[in-house]
Design a protein around this motif. Sequence first.
Motif, mmCIF file in Angstrom:
data_model
loop_
_atom_site.group_PDB
_atom_site.id
_atom_site.type_symbol
_atom_site.label_atom_id
_atom_site.label_comp_id
_atom_site.label_asym_id
_atom_site.label_seq_id
_atom_site.Cartn_x
_atom_site.Cartn_y
_atom_site.Cartn_z
ATOM 1 N N GLU A 66 0.828 -1.211 0.000
ATOM 2 C CA GLU A 66 0.000 0.000 0.000
ATOM 3 C C GLU A 66 0.862 1.261 0.000
ATOM 4 N N SER A 67 1.935 1.275 0.768
ATOM 5 C CA SER A 67 2.821 2.441 0.790
ATOM 6 C C SER A 67 3.421 2.709 -0.581
ATOM 7 N N LEU A 68 3.928 1.658 -1.222
ATOM 8 C CA LEU A 68 4.511 1.828 -2.553
ATOM 9 C C LEU A 68 3.455 2.267 -3.553
ATOM 10 N N SER A 69 2.254 1.737 -3.436
ATOM 11 C CA SER A 69 1.164 2.136 -4.320
ATOM 12 C C SER A 69 0.832 3.622 -4.144
ATOM 13 N N ARG A 70 0.800 4.086 -2.913
ATOM 14 C CA ARG A 70 0.498 5.498 -2.649
ATOM 15 C C ARG A 70 1.603 6.417 -3.152
ATOM 16 N N ILE A 71 2.849 5.998 -3.007
ATOM 17 C CA ILE A 71 3.957 6.809 -3.525
ATOM 18 C C ILE A 71 3.869 6.874 -5.043
ATOM 19 N N LYS A 72 3.603 5.742 -5.685
ATOM 20 C CA LYS A 72 3.480 5.700 -7.145
ATOM 21 C C LYS A 72 2.322 6.594 -7.604
ATOM 22 N N SER A 73 1.200 6.561 -6.896
ATOM 23 C CA SER A 73 0.058 7.419 -7.238
ATOM 24 C C SER A 73 0.415 8.894 -7.107
ATOM 25 N N ALA A 74 1.139 9.234 -6.049
ATOM 26 C CA ALA A 74 1.562 10.620 -5.856
ATOM 27 C C ALA A 74 2.479 11.073 -6.985
ATOM 28 N N GLN A 75 3.381 10.176 -7.409
ATOM 29 C CA GLN A 75 4.261 10.505 -8.522
ATOM 30 C C GLN A 75 3.437 10.777 -9.785
ATOM 31 N N SER A 76 2.468 9.931 -10.045
ATOM 32 C CA SER A 76 1.626 10.105 -11.228
ATOM 33 C C SER A 76 0.850 11.406 -11.180
#
Length: 82
Positions: A66-76
């Motif tokens: 979930e943390s990696l998913s949220r970081i990836k979403s923020a990058q996008s």
Amino acid sequence: MVLAEVYYQLSGADWSKDAISSVLKGVADKFGVKLGKIAHPIRNAIAIGQDSPDLSSTIFLTGKVESLSRIKSAQSMLGIGN
């Protein structure tokens, strides 16, 4: 950028509060800034803009996937890619 580096470093890290803390400090050192300078965008990505306790604890408790998913979403959202 910072989020990309944090994503990269966390994706290969052991999932413990100490390892997460070490990654965050290492990224801050790599960019030549204090941890406080990089904590805000990471906290916004992980805690979705809410106040949260210690950042490494927040990341740990949120979980790796979930943390990696949220970081990836923020990058996008910021248009900064990988």
